[in-house]
Design a protein around this motif. Sequence first.
Motif, PDB file in Angstrom:
ATOM      1  N   GLY A 256       0.802  -1.214   0.000  1.00 23.88           N
ATOM      2  CA  GLY A 256       0.000   0.000   0.000  1.00 23.88           C
ATOM      3  C   GLY A 256       0.838   1.269   0.000  1.00 23.88           C
ATOM      4  O   GLY A 256       2.065   1.239   0.146  1.00 23.88           O
ATOM      5  N   LEU A 257       0.161   2.387  -0.166  1.00 24.49           N
ATOM      6  CA  LEU A 257       0.802   3.702  -0.118  1.00 24.49           C
ATOM      7  C   LEU A 257       1.295   3.977   1.296  1.00 24.49           C
ATOM      8  O   LEU A 257       0.623   3.657   2.278  1.00 24.49           O
ATOM      9  N   GLY A 258       2.492   4.554   1.399  1.00 16.31           N
ATOM     10  CA  GLY A 258       3.039   4.867   2.714  1.00 16.31           C
ATOM     11  C   GLY A 258       2.187   5.878   3.470  1.00 16.31           C
ATOM     12  O   GLY A 258       1.606   6.790   2.865  1.00 16.31           O
ATOM     13  N   VAL A 259       2.121   5.735   4.791  1.00 22.68           N
ATOM     14  CA  VAL A 259       1.299   6.622   5.610  1.00 22.68           C
ATOM     15  C   VAL A 259       1.790   8.064   5.514  1.00 22.68           C
ATOM     16  O   VAL A 259       0.984   9.007   5.498  1.00 22.68           O
ATOM     17  N   GLU A 302      -8.714 -10.544  -0.141  1.00 21.64           N
ATOM     18  CA  GLU A 302      -9.866 -10.592  -1.050  1.00 21.64           C
ATOM     19  C   GLU A 302     -10.828  -9.436  -0.768  1.00 21.64           C
ATOM     20  O   GLU A 302     -11.362  -8.824  -1.695  1.00 21.64           O
ATOM     21  N   PHE A 303     -11.025  -9.158   0.508  1.00 23.78           N
ATOM     22  CA  PHE A 303     -11.909  -8.069   0.882  1.00 23.78           C
ATOM     23  C   PHE A 303     -11.362  -6.733   0.367  1.00 23.78           C
ATOM     24  O   PHE A 303     -12.102  -5.920  -0.207  1.00 23.78           O
ATOM     25  N   ASN A 304     -10.072  -6.503   0.576  1.00 25.67           N
ATOM     26  CA  ASN A 304      -9.459  -5.254   0.124  1.00 25.67           C
ATOM     27  C   ASN A 304      -9.596  -5.090  -1.385  1.00 25.67           C
ATOM     28  O   ASN A 304      -9.914  -3.999  -1.883  1.00 25.67           O
ATOM     29  N   ALA A 305      -9.338  -6.168  -2.121  1.00 19.32           N
ATOM     30  CA  ALA A 305      -9.441  -6.109  -3.581  1.00 19.32           C
ATOM     31  C   ALA A 305     -10.860  -5.784  -4.018  1.00 19.32           C
ATOM     32  O   ALA A 305     -11.084  -4.987  -4.941  1.00 19.32           O
ATOM     33  N   CYS A 322      -7.281   4.185  -2.866  1.00 18.73           N
ATOM     34  CA  CYS A 322      -6.006   3.455  -2.798  1.00 18.73           C
ATOM     35  C   CYS A 322      -5.940   2.603  -1.532  1.00 18.73           C
ATOM     36  O   CYS A 322      -6.774   2.717  -0.626  1.00 18.73           O
ATOM     37  N   LEU A 323      -4.928   1.746  -1.502  1.00 19.34           N
ATOM     38  CA  LEU A 323      -4.614   0.954  -0.317  1.00 19.34           C
ATOM     39  C   LEU A 323      -3.506   1.672   0.437  1.00 19.34           C
ATOM     40  O   LEU A 323      -2.471   2.013  -0.147  1.00 19.34           O
ATOM     41  N   VAL A 324      -3.726   1.943   1.720  1.00 22.54           N
ATOM     42  CA  VAL A 324      -2.726   2.626   2.537  1.00 22.54           C
ATOM     43  C   VAL A 324      -2.167   1.644   3.554  1.00 22.54           C
ATOM     44  O   VAL A 324      -2.922   0.944   4.242  1.00 22.54           O
ATOM     45  N   ARG A 325      -0.859   1.591   3.609  1.00 23.45           N
ATOM     46  CA  ARG A 325      -0.187   0.674   4.525  1.00 23.45           C
ATOM     47  C   ARG A 325      -0.648   0.932   5.961  1.00 23.45           C
ATOM     48  O   ARG A 325      -0.693   2.088   6.406  1.00 23.45           O
ATOM     49  N   ASP A 326      -1.045  -0.107   6.671  1.00 18.40           N
ATOM     50  CA  ASP A 326      -1.519  -0.066   8.063  1.00 18.40           C
ATOM     51  C   ASP A 326      -2.944   0.464   8.205  1.00 18.40           C
ATOM     52  O   ASP A 326      -3.537   0.323   9.275  1.00 18.40           O
ATOM     53  N   PHE A 327      -3.505   1.062   7.148  1.00 16.03           N
ATOM     54  CA  PHE A 327      -4.871   1.582   7.213  1.00 16.03           C
ATOM     55  C   PHE A 327      -5.852   0.700   6.452  1.00 16.03           C
ATOM     56  O   PHE A 327      -7.016   0.589   6.815  1.00 16.03           O
ATOM     57  N   GLY A 328      -5.388   0.103   5.354  1.00 18.39           N
ATOM     58  CA  GLY A 328      -6.274  -0.649   4.478  1.00 18.39           C
ATOM     59  C   GLY A 328      -6.796   0.225   3.357  1.00 18.39           C
ATOM     60  O   GLY A 328      -6.300   1.334   3.106  1.00 18.39           O
TER      61      GLY A 328
END
Length: 356
Positions: A256-259, A302-305, A322-328
């Motif tokens: 994921g994208l960095g916080v 699967e849920f995130n996708a 987007c997907l954020v690292r540690d956030f989802g």
Amino acid sequence: MFERRSPLPTALPAAIVVDVTCLEPGQEDEFFDWLQAQIQTLVCEVPFYVLTGSDSALPEGLRATAIIDRIVPDDILLMLICIHQRALLRSEEAQLRRRIFGRIPGFGTAPHHSGSSSLLVVGLSGRFLEWQDASDQKVEVVGAFDGNMAVEFMSKRAFDAVVVDAAFDDAIDYMQQIRRDARFAGLPVLAVCEREEDLVQLFRNGASDVLVGENRKETLSRRLKSAIRFGKRRRLADRILAESHLWLRQRIHEGGLGVTDYTAYLESCSDALAVRGLDLWEMRLEPENFGLSINTSQELEEFNATLLSIADATSRDEDLVCLVRDFGPVAVLKNEAGIARLQKRINAILAHTVLQ
């Protein structure tokens, strides 16, 4: 309305509209010099329109968002203001993402985003050389016989504006063909009108501007330049947002994208919107927010996708998904209505999947 020598209102206007035919003859240059200086004092850019007749004198170097026939219906002008306001937000969003997220080395562009600055003339009026003469020498002018050929050309290379120069019924048909394609929905389209009574119908069927009868060469040139400048800016924003979307998808493979980058984006975007009196809406797409219990890392993946796919399809290009690292997964939208629409769409789809 405001007096000519008074400063612009302190509250940010939704748009600035000037009917040049109401100015005193010979005073156009002085007025627009004053107005441009006032516009420079605004905290951010707003749509700026000049309403003109075919024989109105316009100053050299006038940088209006659009120069439009003064008989434009009020509802069409309001629609154009909304289109251009969104275009400004998209342009600002593109610049922000380029600054914070960077670029993809060797990133290519879709055919309808690439190419030099160009004007497409659709129709068989016999005035092609006049359009070449009226446009900037740096702008390539390309001709198409009809709407089918126009859409085919537009799918293979970029055009910053379109002139539809055809009989009334054909012009309506050609514009509808162009507007039906989502890729060209915001493209400036200027329609030539031989009869003034047809002007309103051309506006209501997709024209961004209507050129009535004979136009002074200088006036015509300024109207074309204004449309092409807006179209070019729109195309650049589209290209950057497309690259950003791919860049964000690539970050999924890195967790994921960095916080830090995400936080920097939120702060900058929120500040830019606050200047316009708008709010930023963040939606965390976490399982518990939808009444779900995820037991394994595979289920979570699967849920995130699934959520990212739904949010991508439901949101606009200028919204950050987007997907954020540690956030989802997250969706950052520019209006509250978008949050409600996305929530409803996610609930409807999850109700029919094995994740529910």
